[in-house]
Design a protein around this motif. Structure first.
Motif, short mmCIF file in Angstrom:
data_model
loop_
_atom_site.label_atom_id
_atom_site.label_comp_id
_atom_site.label_asym_id
_atom_site.label_seq_id
_atom_site.Cartn_x
_atom_site.Cartn_y
_atom_site.Cartn_z
N SER A 125 -26.13 8.58 1.78
CA SER A 125 -27.46 7.97 1.70
C SER A 125 -28.04 8.22 0.31
N LEU A 159 -36.21 8.30 1.65
CA LEU A 159 -34.91 7.68 1.86
C LEU A 159 -34.96 6.25 1.31
N THR A 208 -30.95 2.07 3.72
CA THR A 208 -30.60 2.43 5.09
C THR A 208 -29.80 3.72 5.12
N GLU A 209 -30.16 4.63 5.98
CA GLU A 209 -29.40 5.87 6.12
C GLU A 209 -27.95 5.55 6.48
N THR A 247 -25.08 12.57 4.06
CA THR A 247 -26.00 12.85 5.16
C THR A 247 -25.30 12.97 6.51
N GLY A 270 -25.53 4.36 1.90
CA GLY A 270 -25.63 4.64 0.47
C GLY A 270 -24.43 4.19 -0.32
#
Length: 382
Positions: A185, A227, A230-231, A175, A234
């Motif tokens: 992510s 999602l 947490t962005e 991302t 990942g």
């Protein structure tokens, strides 16, 4: 092995009997057909959920049993391996997918997915591997960028277990292309999402009842609310879950190796050559003695890792040691047991021949033996 009594209690023994009965009733009569078709009947997941064999870690409010004890996971893995039931992805769902769904989901996501997971009506997969990226997860190229209230995913995944039957796929995406390990992510892609297509059901050397697929994403539009976690975290979410995933593989390897060895031991007692059982020849007797010893010694370490997992102290290095050692031992045991069968070992009507087909991938998936040794070596400071 009597020492295993210290690992499992009476409640686990009762659960083992339940799992064994379930597999005999719901899986054994159909598994040969599933191997021919390369696909299981997904109704087996609903049956497993009713029996408490699937998603038992899911909280009771969502339809699970709320059992957070990895020994239950180990029992399922061992019984699947003992019966050579490679088709139902119960360990994939219980040991790999469930932790993501339980630890990383928001309240809204839990409402959407956990009840279906616990009932067996929704089945899941996780998509990490790509055509140019295997054990090196940092090389993942599948991308996702935010466009308003949606993620736009482009890329390709391969060797995805449960890829055909899955209703929801957790896709590892890049991302932020400039953020290194902090640029990945996890995004959940649901069945029939625009831009998401399944490719071939791959033809494999072994584990033929388990569907493995290619997945394609072309401007795949996914709601922003899909999602997971947490962005940008990942990669770290994956690292958190890999130790128990690798332990699960080690547990299965030990049970599978023990099952093949037990069959071969019986064969050497009944198969005769030169007027006596072939197991009575010193070369064969020594081979059997070596395997029996190796299995017992390795089992002690794998069970110790299981105890650490229950305590919450299992490390990535502990799991890496268990994974590579147990799978390499499994492969070696099957090879030697096939040799003991002579020409009959090469015939697919004998279980040992099918074991030989199925075992080969175990030193590859979940991180190759070479990657496991690399992790251990780094921990040693070399």
């Amino acid at each position: 092995m009597t020492h295993r009594r210290a690992v499992f209690g009476p409640e686990h023994d009762e659960f083992r009997a339940l799992v064994r009965e379930f597999l005999a009733r719901e899986v054994a009569p159909h598994h040969a057909r599933w191997e021919e078709e390369g696909l299981i009947d997904p109704a087996v997941y609903r049956a497993a959920a009713v029996q408490g064999v699937l998603a038992f870690a899911v909280p009771q409010e969502y339809g699970g049993l709320g059992i957070d004890d990895f020994r239950y996971n180990a029992v399922v893995a061992e019984e699947l391996a003992r019966g050579r039931f490679s088709g139902p992805a119960l360990s994939l769902l219980n040991d790999v997918l469930a932790p993501y769904l339980l630890r990383l989901t928001s309240g809204e996501q839990r409402q959407r997915w956990l009840s279906g997971f616990a009932s067996g009506d929704l089945t899941f997969a996780i998509a990490m591997t790509e055509p140019g990226t295997g054990s090196d997860l940092a090389g993942i190229r599948t991308s996702a960028h935010r466009d308003g209230d949606e993620w736009v995913i482009n890329g390709q995944k391969t060797f995805i277990s449960n890829g055909i039957l899955s209703d929801v796929v957790l896709v590892v995406c890049r991302t932020d292309p400039d953020a290194g390990h902090q640029g990945f992510s996890l995004i959940a892609v649901e069945r029939d999402t625009p831009g998401f297509e399944r490719g071939r059901k791959l033809e494999k050397l072994g584990l033929r009842a388990q569907d493995t697929a290619e997945l394609f994403f072309a401007d795949c539009l996914v709601p922003a609310g899909n999602l997971l976690g947490t962005e940008g975290h990942g990669f770290y979410h994956l690292m958190e879950n890999l130790p128990t995933e690798r332990l699960s593989i080690a547990v299965s390897a030990m049970a599978g190796a023990r099952a093949t060895f037990t069959d071969a031991l019986e064969y050497t007692k009944t198969r005769r050559a030169f007027g006596r059982p072939i197991g009575s020849f010193q070369a064969n007797r020594f081979t059997l003695a070596e395997m029996a010893t190796e299995l017992d010694v390795a089992q002690v370490y794998v069970d110790q890792c299981l105890a650490w997992a229950v305590e919450g102290t299992l490390t990535a290095v502990d799991a890496a040691k268990a994974k590579w050692w147990a799978t390499e031992l499994h492969k070696s045991v099957v090879d030697r047991c096939l040799q003991l069968h002579g020409g009959y070992g090469y015939m697919l009507e004998y279980q040992v021949a099918k074991d030989y087909q199925d075992v080969r991938v175990s030193t590859i998936y979940g991180g190759t033996t070479e990657i496991m040794k690399e992790l251990i070596g780094r921990d040693l400071g070399v």
